[in-house]
Design an enzyme around this catalytic site. Sequence first.
Site, PDB file in Angstrom:
ATOM      1  CG  HIS A 145      -1.905  -1.282   1.082  1.00 50.05           C
ATOM      2  ND1 HIS A 145      -2.849  -1.334   1.938  1.00 50.05           N
ATOM      3  CD2 HIS A 145      -3.058  -1.746   0.093  1.00 50.05           C
ATOM      4  CE1 HIS A 145      -3.557  -2.732   1.867  1.00 50.05           C
ATOM      5  NE2 HIS A 145      -3.179  -3.218   0.368  1.00 50.05           N
ATOM      6  CB  CYS A 195       6.472  18.165  -8.886  1.00 52.11           C
ATOM      7  SG  CYS A 195       8.708  16.692  -9.866  1.00 52.11           S
ATOM      8  CG  ASN A 197      -4.843 -11.099  14.334  1.00 49.99           C
ATOM      9  OD1 ASN A 197      -4.592 -10.843  13.667  1.00 49.99           O
ATOM     10  ND2 ASN A 197      -6.340 -11.604  13.694  1.00 49.99           N
TER      11      ASN A 197
HETATM   12 ZN   LIG Z   1       7.236  15.934 -11.535  1.00 54.25          ZN
END
Ligand SMILES: [Zn+2]
Length: 266
Positions: free
Chosen positions: A133, A161, A227
């Site tokens: 994930h 960015c 668990n």
């Molecule tokens: Zn970028």
Amino acid sequence: MDLEPMGFEKRSSRERFPTDLLARLRDARRVVVLTGAGISAESGIPTFRDALTGLWAQYRAEDLATPEAFERNPALVWSWYRMRRELVVRAEPNPGHRAIARLESRLTRFTLITQNVDGLHRRAGSTDPVELHGSLLRARCSREGTVVDSWEEPKTGPPRCARCQAYLRPDVVWFGETLPEHALRRAREASAACDVFLSVGTSNLVEPAASLPWLAASAGAVVAVVNPSVEGQRSGTRVHHLLGRAGELLPALLAAGWPEEPNSPT
Ligand SMILES: [Zn+2]
């Protein structure tokens, strides 16, 4: 009166583990460990939904963890992830995380697959977890996909960015997005080729991770589920259910499997 469900064994860390599990573990050519939210909870990290408290209680997952939410309100989504990142940075890996890292160091072929996004496995010493994930500790360009693990945090809104000036987004899998193909392929290949598969702190309900233990079992691996509860767990002849916390059971499992090795205190 025995209150445990039929077919499940309740074992404390002091009792012996199934002998075939210990034997297979020691002789294993390849071991896979799959971890889920339960092991993070032992470090005090709330699940996604449990973190929706206080100021965040008014939001739904759809407002915070979908590509549409980020498009609509990038500052809101970024601040939710910044808050969760600050939580995990303050948390510490627990004895379960550290036992998994020690297990890796004792085996030639080992794959850790995690559904967690908190980076605690790496901090405990695991070298190359398959992060199904993604990770809260990374961001990526929302336009080009370039991944970064450090950035300058602006006063408001997501950082940009450095290459194209588009927003950076958290490098996690959002609702409605598919899992990273490379990670999923590594997870499936390792599961189908292992001798021992340990599923730790996950209810094994969410696909595609849910199918990994059964992929391993059908290829002949011994599967053990660590668990605190058996809820939602499927039983099977080759599946051992070890009821308890990862932080207690995993160090005990290592000590039982390698009694001659020094087991550092946890
Ligand atoms: Zn970028």
